[in-house]
Design a protein around this motif. Structure first.
Motif, mmCIF file in Angstrom:
data_model
loop_
_atom_site.group_PDB
_atom_site.id
_atom_site.type_symbol
_atom_site.label_atom_id
_atom_site.label_comp_id
_atom_site.label_asym_id
_atom_site.label_seq_id
_atom_site.Cartn_x
_atom_site.Cartn_y
_atom_site.Cartn_z
ATOM 1 N N PHE A 319 45.930 27.941 -7.725
ATOM 2 C CA PHE A 319 45.564 28.854 -6.652
ATOM 3 C C PHE A 319 46.693 28.998 -5.632
ATOM 4 N N MET A 320 47.347 27.881 -5.300
ATOM 5 C CA MET A 320 48.465 27.931 -4.363
ATOM 6 C C MET A 320 49.578 28.829 -4.894
ATOM 7 N N GLU A 321 49.827 28.741 -6.196
ATOM 8 C CA GLU A 321 50.868 29.594 -6.778
ATOM 9 C C GLU A 321 50.465 31.066 -6.698
ATOM 10 N N LYS A 322 49.210 31.361 -7.010
ATOM 11 C CA LYS A 322 48.744 32.749 -6.990
ATOM 12 C C LYS A 322 48.838 33.343 -5.588
ATOM 13 N N GLU A 323 48.586 32.514 -4.576
ATOM 14 C CA GLU A 323 48.565 33.007 -3.204
ATOM 15 C C GLU A 323 49.892 32.793 -2.487
ATOM 16 N N ASN A 324 50.917 32.353 -3.233
ATOM 17 C CA ASN A 324 52.246 32.128 -2.654
ATOM 18 C C ASN A 324 52.217 31.152 -1.481
ATOM 19 N N VAL A 325 51.421 30.092 -1.627
ATOM 20 C CA VAL A 325 51.369 29.029 -0.627
ATOM 21 C C VAL A 325 52.325 27.924 -1.068
#
Length: 627
Positions: A319-325
């Motif tokens: 999820f962090m990768e998808k949201e560029n976090v």
């Protein structure tokens, strides 16, 4: 993030874990089962999950069948600063110092009267192995700005508020009366003075008095409350009176101030209390309120899943990768420690290298975590290399590293090195260095040396806290020295030192280790009966595990029930111990599946094996013939 997932994915493939093609690339943190005292870590999901056809607006965490946890691109709270130093900062605006999330040592204590709400510590509900990374979570500080994780701060004398002194010197524990007197005498009650007083109270863990101060300020309208002031009050309520009261307080906050800071504060307290369901409910509430995605909330989830459900770590990373976090220094610390706990040294080293590749220089905490896992894995030389790096060539100049080095050298069994490091501190020791030295000498079976350090503390400081007594008491517990443990507790009482959950925990384990489980049970029952502070989760489990080994179903069930009475939600760990009691008693466990289902507990592979043994309706060769 892609580099992080790619570098560690190979190790997991070797473990034979797969949950779908699009998910496999980030499943690098799906770890084999590890049990660390009270912290359950789940094995594999009962079914494979493919994320290839998930709707783009929402990502469902389906690795836990019983969880309704969901995420979409709007679902995380505000950005948090990431700090790697163990020292606290003076924070700048208003009540922002109150934004620090609760530590593992500060789980809330419910049903506490105001006059007894001082210095409340319920102790960690996580394992001792996690204490290196979790008790000081300044990395997750709820400040608006993000500091340089490699910034080194020089030691300085902390300011002490005149208002704080007045509160301490006032007879009794009534902060309201102290404040009334302060105002009547015409003293300053500016926001700056209030903020500094609150900071002083929190640093000394006087959360009860801090809460009284906040209540008085609101009631007398001395300052105009901001969202951060309400968040401060929320955090204190959660610490002192529990999550349920905290949630009710949120409903009382004016709608215009019920923003991101409020919910991330509540989320942090849910994580500190290891309350998975409430944390996920708050997370989804933040999603519905369309708060932005931040590293702080992701780190909170990683921290929670590291303790309770390691399978979901990979989902958070995806999820962090998808949201560029971007992962922060604390993110990497969590991942490194998780790998180390699973004895995946190669994976731990890969995450470490990725951290450096991403431009985040590992600090002393990261190196300490790795050194500890190297030591426990028998990689002595690698651990020694890291310890020398931490010393930095001149230990006197790097004095701040001593408290970390002492227990690590003890872990390696190096008596001379512990003595050398302690020699740097002994002429003018600091409290944390003394506690580290006591722990280190205890590990090395040097009881007299540990006692000598404690005696030095008694002579140096007028009054010691229960936490400081607890360190030596733990040494006595580990060496089954019942008489000395009892004498130490008597000394505490004679010194008017508060005997709370940390000491109860040490006493319980001391009696359990010496075979007196009934006495330990009696102590805990009396402690809980005072209805002032909540005993630690590990205290109950130490007794329950002992009853379980005996096959004592009645008393195992009794402890299970008492835990629920004081407010602990059911966990996998409790059911494992309870089912083992039935196994050892060679008795069927009727209705156990229904009980687990009602508590939203899904069994791990290990527990499934236990349940098979106590299934009252299981088929055998004889039963098949008779049927």
């Amino acid at each position: 993030m892609w580099a992080l997932r790619r570098r560690v994915s190979l190790a997991l493939r070797k473990q034979g874990f797969s949950i779908g093609t699009s998910h496999a690339c980030c499943a690098n943190l799906e770890l084999s089962i590890t049990y660390i005292q009270d912290t359950p870590s789940f094995l594999e999901s009962p079914q494979s999950v493919s994320y290839g056809y998930l709707p783009s607006k929402r990502l469902y965490y389906t690795t836990d069948v019983l969880s309704n946890f969901s995420i979409d691109r709007r679902s995380l709270s505000s950005q948090a600063g990431t700090k790697s130093s163990g020292e606290e900062d003076d924070l700048e605006d208003g009540f922002s110092e109150l934004e620090t999330p609760p530590t593992a040592e500060a789980i809330q204590v419910s049903n506490t009267n105001d006059e007894n709400e001082d210095e409340l510590i319920s102790g960690p509900e996580v394992s001792d192995d996690e204490e290196d990374i979790e008790p000081s979570q300044n990395e997750l500080e709820l400040s608006e700005t993000e500091s340089d994780p490699n910034e080194k701060r020089s030691p300085r004398k902390r300011d002490v508020s005149a208002l704080f002194k007045a509160i301490l010197e006032f007879p009794g524990l009534s902060v309201h009366s102290a404040l009334d007197k302060w105002v009547k005498e015409g003293n300053d009650l500016s926001r700056a003075e209030i903020s500094l007083a609150m900071l002083n109270l929190r640093r000394r863990r006087m959360f009860g008095r801090a809460l009284q101060l906040s209540e008085w300020l609101e009631a007398h309208k001395q300052i105009e409350f901001t969202e951060r002031d309400y968040a401060s009050r929320l955090d204190l309520i959660s610490k002192i009176r529990g999550l349920q009261k905290a949630e009710k307080y949120v409903e009382m906050i004016p709608q215009s101030f019920r923003g991101e800071v409020i919910y991330r504060t509540l989320l942090a307290n849910c994580v500190a209390a290891n309350n998975l369901k409430k944390a996920e409910d708050i997370f989804n509430k933040m999603k519905d309120l369309e708060f932005p995605v931040t590293s702080f909330t992701c780190n909170q989830l990683l921290l929670l899943y590291k303790r309770l459900d390691k399978k979901k770590i990979a989902d958070v990373l995806l999820f962090m990768e998808k949201e560029n976090v971007k992962p922060t220094a604390f993110t990497y610390k969590l991942l490194i420690d998780t790998k180390g706990q699973s004895n995946d040294i190669a994976g731990m080293e890969q995450v470490y290298e990725t951290m450096k590749t991403e431009g985040i220089e590992p600090d002393i905490t990261v190196k300490a975590i790795m050194a500890k896992h190297y030591a426990s894995g028998g990689l002595k030389e690698k651990a020694e290399v890291l310890l020398k790096e931490m010393e930095g060539g001149n230990l006197k100049e790097n004095r701040w590293a001593c408290r970390t080095l002492l227990p690590l050298y003890a872990e390696l069994g190096q008596v001379d090195e512990v003595g050398r490091v302690w020699k740097v501190c002994v002429s003018n020791p600091r409290v944390e260095e003394c506690l580290a030295a006591i722990e280190a000498w205890g590990k090395l079976n040097k009881i007299e040396e540990a006692e000598a350090v404690f005696d030095k503390m008694l002579k140096t400081w007028k009054r010691l806290s229960s936490r400081q007594y607890a360190v030596l008491l733990k040494v006595y517990t580990n060496h089954k020295m019942l008489a000395k443990g009892k004498d130490l507790v008597k000394h505490m009482a004679d010194s008017n030192c508060e005997i709370g959950p940390l000491i109860w925990d040490a006493l319980v384990k001391l009696y359990v280790e010496t075979g007196e489980v009934e006495k330990a049970d009696s102590i805990l029952q009396k402690a809980a009966g005072k209805n002032q502070k909540k005993p630690m989760f590990s205290s109950y489990m130490a007794i329950m595990d002992q009853y379980s080994r005996r096959g004592d179903i009645h008393n195992s069930e009794k402890i299970f029930y008492r835990m629920r009475q004081v407010g602990y939600t059911a966990r996998l760990r409790q059911f494992q111990s309870l089912v083992q009691a039935y196994i050892n008693a060679k008795a069927p466990a009727y209705g156990i599946w229904e009980r687990m289902k009602s508590d939203n507990i899904f069994p791990s592979k290990a527990l499934l094996g236990q349940l098979t043994q106590v299934d009252p309706f299981k088929k055998t060769a004889v039963s098949d013939l008779l049927d």
